[in-house]
Scaffold this motif. Structure first.
Motif, PDB file in Angstrom:
ATOM      1  N   GLN A  66       0.830  -1.197   0.000  1.00 10.53           N
ATOM      2  CA  GLN A  66       0.000   0.000   0.000  1.00 10.53           C
ATOM      3  C   GLN A  66       0.869   1.253   0.000  1.00 10.53           C
ATOM      4  O   GLN A  66       2.067   1.200   0.254  1.00 10.53           O
ATOM      5  CB  GLN A  66      -0.919   0.010   1.231  1.00 10.53           C
ATOM      6  CG  GLN A  66      -1.834  -1.209   1.331  1.00 10.53           C
ATOM      7  CD  GLN A  66      -1.270  -2.290   2.247  1.00 10.53           C
ATOM      8  OE1 GLN A  66      -0.090  -2.612   2.172  1.00 10.53           O
ATOM      9  NE2 GLN A  66      -2.124  -2.847   3.112  1.00 10.53           N
ATOM     10  N   GLU A  67       0.247   2.398  -0.268  1.00 15.37           N
ATOM     11  CA  GLU A  67       1.007   3.631  -0.461  1.00 15.37           C
ATOM     12  C   GLU A  67       1.398   4.318   0.841  1.00 15.37           C
ATOM     13  O   GLU A  67       2.310   5.139   0.852  1.00 15.37           O
ATOM     14  CB  GLU A  67       0.218   4.596  -1.337  1.00 15.37           C
ATOM     15  CG  GLU A  67       0.059   4.096  -2.772  1.00 15.37           C
ATOM     16  CD  GLU A  67      -0.585   5.121  -3.691  1.00 15.37           C
ATOM     17  OE1 GLU A  67      -1.006   6.193  -3.182  1.00 15.37           O
ATOM     18  OE2 GLU A  67      -0.656   4.870  -4.901  1.00 15.37           O
ATOM     19  N   SER A 124      -9.849   0.944   2.876  1.00 10.21           N
ATOM     20  CA  SER A 124      -8.875   1.235   1.817  1.00 10.21           C
ATOM     21  C   SER A 124      -7.664   0.318   1.893  1.00 10.21           C
ATOM     22  O   SER A 124      -6.528   0.766   1.948  1.00 10.21           O
ATOM     23  CB  SER A 124      -8.450   2.706   1.874  1.00 10.21           C
ATOM     24  OG  SER A 124      -9.561   3.559   1.741  1.00 10.21           O
ATOM     25  N   GLU A 125      -7.943  -0.988   1.916  1.00  9.67           N
ATOM     26  CA  GLU A 125      -6.910  -2.020   1.931  1.00  9.67           C
ATOM     27  C   GLU A 125      -6.026  -1.942   3.168  1.00  9.67           C
ATOM     28  O   GLU A 125      -4.828  -2.226   3.134  1.00  9.67           O
ATOM     29  CB  GLU A 125      -6.067  -1.965   0.653  1.00  9.67           C
ATOM     30  CG  GLU A 125      -6.909  -2.168  -0.614  1.00  9.67           C
ATOM     31  CD  GLU A 125      -6.063  -2.214  -1.867  1.00  9.67           C
ATOM     32  OE1 GLU A 125      -5.031  -2.916  -1.869  1.00  9.67           O
ATOM     33  OE2 GLU A 125      -6.444  -1.546  -2.838  1.00  9.67           O
ATOM     34  N   SER A 171      -2.170   1.261   4.513  1.00 11.00           N
ATOM     35  CA  SER A 171      -3.436   1.517   3.834  1.00 11.00           C
ATOM     36  C   SER A 171      -3.173   2.375   2.610  1.00 11.00           C
ATOM     37  O   SER A 171      -2.128   3.022   2.495  1.00 11.00           O
ATOM     38  CB  SER A 171      -4.425   2.229   4.771  1.00 11.00           C
ATOM     39  OG  SER A 171      -5.643   2.530   4.111  1.00 11.00           O
ATOM     40  N   GLN A 172      -4.148   2.384   1.702  1.00 10.06           N
ATOM     41  CA  GLN A 172      -4.070   3.279   0.549  1.00 10.06           C
ATOM     42  C   GLN A 172      -4.537   4.684   0.898  1.00 10.06           C
ATOM     43  O   GLN A 172      -4.301   5.618   0.124  1.00 10.06           O
ATOM     44  CB  GLN A 172      -4.932   2.729  -0.605  1.00 10.06           C
ATOM     45  CG  GLN A 172      -4.537   1.357  -1.099  1.00 10.06           C
ATOM     46  CD  GLN A 172      -3.227   1.332  -1.858  1.00 10.06           C
ATOM     47  OE1 GLN A 172      -2.359   2.177  -1.665  1.00 10.06           O
ATOM     48  NE2 GLN A 172      -3.075   0.370  -2.747  1.00 10.06           N
ATOM     49  N   ASP A 173      -5.189   4.841   2.052  1.00 12.78           N
ATOM     50  CA  ASP A 173      -5.754   6.134   2.431  1.00 12.78           C
ATOM     51  C   ASP A 173      -5.185   6.570   3.775  1.00 12.78           C
ATOM     52  O   ASP A 173      -5.327   5.860   4.771  1.00 12.78           O
ATOM     53  CB  ASP A 173      -7.271   6.023   2.526  1.00 12.78           C
ATOM     54  CG  ASP A 173      -7.912   7.307   3.047  1.00 12.78           C
ATOM     55  OD1 ASP A 173      -7.416   8.391   2.707  1.00 12.78           O
ATOM     56  OD2 ASP A 173      -8.900   7.217   3.797  1.00 12.78           O
ATOM     57  N   ARG A 203       4.755   5.611  -3.875  1.00 15.44           N
ATOM     58  CA  ARG A 203       3.811   5.527  -4.983  1.00 15.44           C
ATOM     59  C   ARG A 203       4.415   4.580  -6.013  1.00 15.44           C
ATOM     60  O   ARG A 203       5.475   4.850  -6.552  1.00 15.44           O
ATOM     61  CB  ARG A 203       3.551   6.901  -5.602  1.00 15.44           C
ATOM     62  CG  ARG A 203       2.686   6.895  -6.873  1.00 15.44           C
ATOM     63  CD  ARG A 203       1.266   6.427  -6.600  1.00 15.44           C
ATOM     64  NE  ARG A 203       0.558   7.305  -5.711  1.00 15.44           N
ATOM     65  CZ  ARG A 203      -0.156   8.370  -6.106  1.00 15.44           C
ATOM     66  NH1 ARG A 203      -0.214   8.682  -7.397  1.00 15.44           N
ATOM     67  NH2 ARG A 203      -0.787   9.106  -5.229  1.00 15.44           N
TER      68      ARG A 203
END
Length: 391
Positions: A66-67, A124-125, A171-173, A203
């Motif tokens: 994840q980011e 968000s994952e 998480s992605q968020d 990213r």
């Protein structure tokens, strides 16, 4: 009123999940003594935005990166006295509580007594990955991973060194991530003292699993994939079946001095081209690193002290899975180097010794944090992380 309707006021009456654990009320928690009717309900992992807490391995290791990430280390606050649980029981209760919180948050629900449950949706994952230092394995009386040795160029700061407990939140968020961190941290206040919080971001590059670190270099090239990755992370030498280890190193980057280096010098230090990540011995990012390749003058295309020359595995047992993140805390910037491997003694540690001794990039890197964790096996539905250690 249903069981589901009454569970929240009951927990509120206790004050928090942590209050229940502090009072020894979580004994048998995995069997559902304080679990609400929804606690084991999971939204399918295949549904967009959700990753399952349950499975053979913990999430957040070999699944897609994840980011956003937060690594938090805590030290135990032991409760002494005959009326309290033993240290081993306190660790068991802690892991039961964390498991219930993680299962809820990863499925888009707030923890029990959550004051902002709306922020858990969508997750968000979101993943929570739990690891223990050797200190807690010793308390439990199971497992050996050892500790991180000193390396030649270390300038470690106390706050970023080994802790008893680690949770990797991803998480992605960043909003969902922040809520998960805060919810779990509140529940741990009475049981632990927080040693560090390390926040990272990345990213992924289009069509790849790589990202650019703050030096501008393509990071994560040649990570093992599929079965090779699974073998490197969970295979022979692992301290426990379906478990692994996390080596977490914090490197500050001297970006101002790096700005003074031209592209040729940067490529030489890394052994790869900054433009596309290809090795100086090839033309494509996926080309192998060939340390025997020579240029038109008969000189090695990749210097012996280039980063890729020293980081290249000397044998299959030195393969690691890198899951790093950039960081910038406003004063310092750099890389959170998170490395997963089955046995760090035969993989991460010898490679890190080589890099610490001679890596050309050391001119611009300062290691300020270093720790090693036993990452617990995956969880069966209805169980809790680390349950195998108490059987």
């Amino acid at each position: 009123m249903s069981t589901q309707d009454t569970s929240l006021p009951r927990r509120l009456l206790l004050g928090s999940t942590a209050a229940a654990a502090a009072g020894g009320l979580l004994t048998g928690f995995g069997a559902g003594s304080l679990r609400s009717a929804q606690a084991t309900t999971q939204i399918p992992a295949t549904e967009l935005g959700y990753r399952s807490f349950y499975g053979q391995y913990q999430s957040g290791i070999i699944d897609a990166q994840q980011e956003h990430a937060v690594f938090i280390g805590w030290d135990m606050r032991w409760r002494e006295g005959s009326k309290n649980q033993s240290k081993k029981q306190q660790v068991q209760a802690l892991l039961q509580m964390i498991s219930d919180d993680a299962a809820r948050l990863m499925s888009g629900r707030g923890v029990l007594a959550d004051t902002e449950p709306e922020m858990a949706q969508p997750p968000s994952e979101l993943t929570l990955t739990v690891g223990l230092g050797q200190s807690l394995l010793d308390v439990i009386g199971q497992g050996t991973v050892g500790s991180m040795p000193a390396f030649a160029n270390d300038e470690l700061e106390e706050q970023y060194q080994q802790s008893d407990l680690l949770i990797q939140f991803c998480s992605q968020d960043p909003t969902a991530l922040h809520h998960a961190v805060r919810a779990v941290s509140k529940n741990l206040r009475q049981l632990t003292t927080r040693r560090f919080v390390q926040t990272g971001f990345m990213r992924t590059m289009p069509g790849a699993d790589t990202f650019r670190n703050l030096f501008g270099q393509v990071d994560g090239v040649n990570n093992p994939a599929d079965q090779a990755r699974e073998q490197a992370v969970f295979g022979e030498g692992s301290w426990i079946p379906n478990g692994t280890t996390l080596a977490l190193r914090r490197f500050e980057m001297d970006l101002d001095r790096w700005d003074e280096v031209d592209v040729t010098g940067r490529d030489f230090a890394l052994g790869r081209r900054q433009s596309d990540g290809s090795p100086l011995s090839g033309t494509s990012v996926n080309d192998p690193v060939d340390l025997t390749a020579e240029n038109e003058l008969g000189l090695p295309r990749i210097a012996a002290n280039a980063h890729v020359a020293l980081a290249k595995p000397g044998h299959g047992g030195e393969t690691i899975h890198r899951r790093g993140y950039n960081f910038d805390d406003g004063q310092h910037a750099g890389l959170l180097f998170a490395s997963y491997q089955s046995d760090p003694r035969s993989s991460f540690i010898p490679v890190q010794h080589r890099l610490a001794a001679a890596d050309a990039l050391n001119t611009w890197l300062k290691p300020v944090g270093s720790a090693l964790y036993a990452i617990l096996p995956g969880v069966d539905e209805g169980g809790y992380v680390g349950q195998q250690l108490f059987s």
